[in-house]
Write an enzyme that holds these catalytic residues in place. Structure first.
Site, short mmCIF file in Angstrom:
data_model
loop_
_atom_site.label_atom_id
_atom_site.label_comp_id
_atom_site.label_asym_id
_atom_site.label_seq_id
_atom_site.Cartn_x
_atom_site.Cartn_y
_atom_site.Cartn_z
N GLU A 22 -47.92 -1.36 -25.98
CA GLU A 22 -48.25 -2.35 -26.99
C GLU A 22 -46.98 -3.01 -27.50
OE1 GLU A 22 -52.25 -1.38 -29.05
OE2 GLU A 22 -50.69 -0.26 -30.07
N SER A 77 -53.33 -7.99 -29.32
CA SER A 77 -54.10 -9.25 -29.29
C SER A 77 -55.00 -9.39 -28.08
CB SER A 77 -53.15 -10.45 -29.42
OG SER A 77 -52.50 -10.41 -30.67
N ASN A 88 -59.28 0.55 -31.88
CA ASN A 88 -58.44 1.12 -32.92
C ASN A 88 -58.80 0.39 -34.21
OD1 ASN A 88 -56.48 2.07 -34.60
ND2 ASN A 88 -54.76 1.06 -33.59
N HIS A 123 -48.50 5.27 -32.74
CA HIS A 123 -48.78 3.83 -32.84
C HIS A 123 -47.61 3.16 -33.55
CE1 HIS A 123 -50.53 0.03 -34.13
NE2 HIS A 123 -51.41 0.20 -33.16
N GLU A 144 -47.44 1.08 -35.83
CA GLU A 144 -47.56 1.01 -37.30
C GLU A 144 -47.17 2.33 -37.95
OE1 GLU A 144 -51.54 -0.56 -37.32
OE2 GLU A 144 -50.76 -2.43 -36.50
N GLY A 159 -51.72 -7.95 -33.49
CA GLY A 159 -52.29 -8.70 -34.61
C GLY A 159 -51.73 -10.09 -34.79
N LYS A 208 -58.06 1.00 -37.17
CA LYS A 208 -57.03 1.05 -38.22
C LYS A 208 -57.69 1.37 -39.57
CE LYS A 208 -54.29 -1.99 -35.38
NZ LYS A 208 -53.22 -2.95 -35.27
#
Ligand code: PGA
Length: 276
Positions: A195, A239, A35, A125, A127, A201, A37
């Site tokens: 996730e 991560s 991914n 996702h 985000e 991250g 991003k």
């Protein structure tokens, strides 16, 4: 012949459901999904694929055990498609519109994504849920549109740190799955990515036993409510790096990984696939 074992599992305060173990997706290739991003440039995309193709040539055995997917920014999808010569990887988008077409300025439809050469798309996702106010209902609409365009849809779920601190992570994830997945979800059109938001991250990952607990729960929900729920791939994301990938990917019901930061360099991304 695959041996079938049956056991009973409680889902919160809900009904007891029956889970058959044994016939799992463990025989399938691990799905290793990048991914990217909002990262990389046209030139860097090119370099990445040159390096990955080289690795594909020199290490064909890795690709027998893992399927690589690259979810890139929309603008690079056709570039990736042109670079996709040796079947080293499949292509995916990171989101799609819930609408089929029309006056939706700035949106990209599932059909356009398909047209660009993709076979995968990510929906929901964290985000997008967090910064673009996407809720389960919208994620479901996006998935429906993706299914109609024959895109395998990676639906992301996962709890925040606050929800984990309150010990409600199982309820949160179960609700996200039940409300985000279209009723006709099955092993051929959907993939779940667990996730934990607090692991994305941050360099933090849950204990392997916590990952296993959650993936087993997800497997139970899928098996109970969806066609071939047994064979729906469940990815872990948050991560994942070359140095923890072997452990994470060997956990029961972890059928692959969704990788952000460590997928930006071909070397690291490939190293994760090697661990699979
Ligand atoms: P990360 O991101 O690997 O950088 O934690 C994972 C993701 O957001 O999909």
């Amino acid at each position: 012949m695959v041996a079938f074992v049956e056991h009973l599992k409680y889902l919160g305060s809900g009904p007891i459901i029956k889970v058959e173990l044994g016939k799992t997706v463990s025989n399938m290739k691990k799905l290793i999904v990048a991914n990217w991003k909002m990262n990389l440039t046209k030139e860097k995309v090119n370099d990445f694929i040159v390096q990955l193709s080289e690795k594909h040539k020199n290490n064909p055995f890795v690709f027998e055990k893992s399927e690589l997917v690259i979810c890139a920014p929309y603008i690079y999808l056709t570039q990736l498609s042109a670079l996709q010569k040796d079947n080293a990887f499949s292509i995916g988008a990171q989101d799609c519109s819930a609408h089929q077409q029309g006056a939706f300025t700035g949106e990209i439809s599932a059909q356009m994504i398909k047209d660009a050469g993709c076979s995968f798309v990510i929906a929901g996702h964290s985000e997008r849920r967090q910064y673009h106010c996407e809720d389960n209902a919208l994620v479901k609409k996006k998935a429906i549109s993706a299914f109609e365009n024959k895109l395998r849809t990676i639906i992301c779920v996962g709890e925040t740190q606050e929800q984990r601190d309150k010990n409600i992570e199982q309820e949160v994830v179960e609700r996200q799955i039940r409300k985000s997945l279209p009723e006709n979800a099955h092993a051929g059109n959907v993939i779940i990515a667990y996730e934990p938001v607090w692991a994305i991250g941050t360099g933090k990952t849950p204990a392997p036993s916590d990952v296993e607990k959650m993936h087993n729960l997800i497997r139970s929900i899928l098996t109970e409510h969806y066609d071939n729920g047994f064979d729906i791939a469940i990815l872990y994301g948050g991560s994942m790096k070359p140095d923890n990938a072997a452990e994470l990917l060997s956990i029961n019901n972890v059928n692959g990984g969704l990788i952000g930061g460590a997928s930006l360099e071909a070397e690291k991304f490939f190293a994760i696939a090697q661990k699979a």
